[in-house]
Write an enzyme that holds these catalytic residues in place. Structure first.
Site, short mmCIF file in Angstrom:
data_model
loop_
_atom_site.label_atom_id
_atom_site.label_comp_id
_atom_site.label_asym_id
_atom_site.label_seq_id
_atom_site.Cartn_x
_atom_site.Cartn_y
_atom_site.Cartn_z
N SER A 298 0.81 -1.22 0.00
CA SER A 298 0.00 0.00 0.00
C SER A 298 0.84 1.27 0.00
CB SER A 298 -0.96 -0.04 1.20
OG SER A 298 -1.96 0.93 1.07
N ASP A 309 9.88 5.00 -10.59
CA ASP A 309 9.48 5.52 -11.90
C ASP A 309 10.19 6.82 -12.25
OD1 ASP A 309 7.82 3.41 -12.32
OD2 ASP A 309 5.94 4.54 -12.27
N LYS A 323 -0.76 -4.22 -3.17
CA LYS A 323 -2.06 -3.65 -2.80
C LYS A 323 -2.15 -2.26 -3.41
CE LYS A 323 -5.00 -2.19 1.02
NZ LYS A 323 -5.08 -0.79 0.56
#
Length: 441
Positions: A298, A309, A323
């Site tokens: 999460s 990224d 999640k």
């Protein structure tokens, strides 16, 4: 035989256990149900009354209703649920990061509560509780037969109220009786230390205090190690089950100068919220390595995904939990609260990690000790019954082993990260090139 509460080996912090949630208001109001729906509700009412009237023993009406509500919500996904008033209060305590308690980190061993460590400058530490102590009785009641959660609940309580602990200690010829007066315990969401020329920071959960604790950790490390000697930082997100979305955004932002951190997308295609980084990198561009494993979920995946990224950090370890959903807490007044999945979140590149997880740039497995050989310690969203299937979820699913050795000398993932920072190992993924950031077009 030793028995742990959780194979994650995270222990249980007195009065606070980690959970994944965000606060907010639902994105849209409910529409009136059709006539067929109300017919089904009438059937439910009929069954409810028949159970109350005819079941072999008189059932508890409140329990029947709560279980019916949770049955409905659990049919949606594993993370939507109803919390009664007591559970809702516990959730608020957990996310606040402070509570009335003793200040000990504990686990369950040999049917007794074992003290992993007393937190510095807390009632337990001042009263003489030591690491390795076994709590056999709480206010005269035997611990044997209680779950760890039950025992923790008994040790929590109002500030300035006393509690008597009966402790078994190695080397002591008889049980030790200690009286501890509860106080406000402020849980440190970030543990940190200096490893010679490297700053190590471990985020245990994302509570209201996480970003402030992180800032304190960074400032302290900078004071302890001259800038020209500091090789970089390790951000350890292993065994971190998540927490508050706004704290995850703030933590990622601490290391970023620009770019989208995360976006959330709800039921309505127009319901898209984007969170962007502000200018200013709190560690001054120093190299950063993020550690993840099957216990990283999460909010911790939001941080890892953003830094990966945007090519700000190299992610080392094994596949994360996966999640990728957002839970909104909807207060129901004195009746508790509804925790409802209202959106999915996406990394800066537009990828959903739901049921897939974060794939590390450099995979480093952590071998299991002999006593755990043969056990399946893999944890992943894709293994949960009824989970929402992610857009990028494949046949391999998500997750990996959720185990971190208690001693740094045995921690191969940490050792590998430190060797990268010191130049003792090389890999094309380190250091990452920010010019090659992967962004959602």
């Amino acid at each position: 035989m030793m028995r742990k509460l959780s194979l994650l080996f995270a222990g249980a912090l007195m009065g606070a256990s980690a959970m994944s949630l965000v606060y907010g208001a639902p994105g849209s109001t409910a529409k009136a149900a059709g006539s067929e729906t109300y017919k089904q509700l009438a059937i439910f009412g009929d069954i409810f009354e028949r159970v109350r009237a005819n079941y072999v023993t008189p059932p508890d009406d409140k329990s029947l209703v709560e279980n019916a509500i949770n049955g409905m919500l659990s049919s949606l996904d594993p993370h939507s649920s109803y919390m009664n008033a007591e559970e809702a209060q516990d959730m608020r305590v957990q996310t606040k990061g402070e509570f009335g308690g003793l200040g000990i980190e504990v686990t369950m061993e040999n049917d007794l509560v074992k003290v992993i460590t007393p937190i510095d400058d807390t009632p337990a530490a001042k009263a003489g509780v030591l690491a390795g102590d076994y709590i056999a009785k709480i206010d005269g009641e035997e611990v044997r037969g209680l779950t760890l959660n039950d025992a923790v609940e008994k040790m929590r309580g109002l500030v300035n109220t006393p509690i008597k602990l009966t402790i078994l200690r190695q080397g002591a010829d008889k049980p030790i009786e200690l009286t501890v007066v509860r106080d406000i315990i402020k849980v440190k969401a970030v543990k940190f230390r200096v490893e010679n020329d490297i700053g190590y920071m471990k985020i245990t959960s994302f509570t209201e205090k996480t970003y402030d604790d992180l800032e304190n950790a960074i400032d302290t490390i900078k004071k302890q190690v001259p800038n020209d000697k500091l090789k970089g930082y390790v951000l350890d997100l292993r065994l971190n089950p998540g927490g508050l979305l706004d704290q995850a955004v703030s933590v990622a932002d601490a290391f970023l100068d620009r770019g989208e951190i995360v976006s959330t997308r709800g039921r309505d295609p127009k319901d898209v919220t984007r969170f962007d980084a502000r200018a200013g990198d709190d560690i001054g561009g120093k190299p950063l390595i993020v550690l993840v494993n099957g216990g990283s979920a999460s909010a911790s995946e939001i941080v890892a995904g953003a830094l990966q990224d945007l090519r700000r950090a190299t992610v080392v370890g094994t596949q994360s939990f996966g999640k990728g959903s957002v839970q909104t807490i909807i207060p129901l007044g004195e009746n508790g609260a509804l925790r409802l999945t209202t959106a999915l979140y996406y990394t800066p590149s537009g990828k959903s990690i739901q049921g897939k997880g974060i794939t590390p740039d450099i995979k480093v497995d952590q071998p299991l000790p002999a006593e755990l050989q043969g056990r399946d310690l893999t944890r992943g969203e894709s293994d949960l019954k009824g989970h929402i299937k992610g857009a990028d979820e494949g046949t391999t699913g998500s997750g990996s082993a959720a185990y971190v050795p208690p001693e740094p000398k045995d921690d191969l993932q940490l050792i590998y990260a430190e060797q990268l920072l010191r130049g003792q190992k090389t890999d094309p993924a380190f250091p990452p090139n920010p010019q090659k950031a992967v962004l959602n077009q």
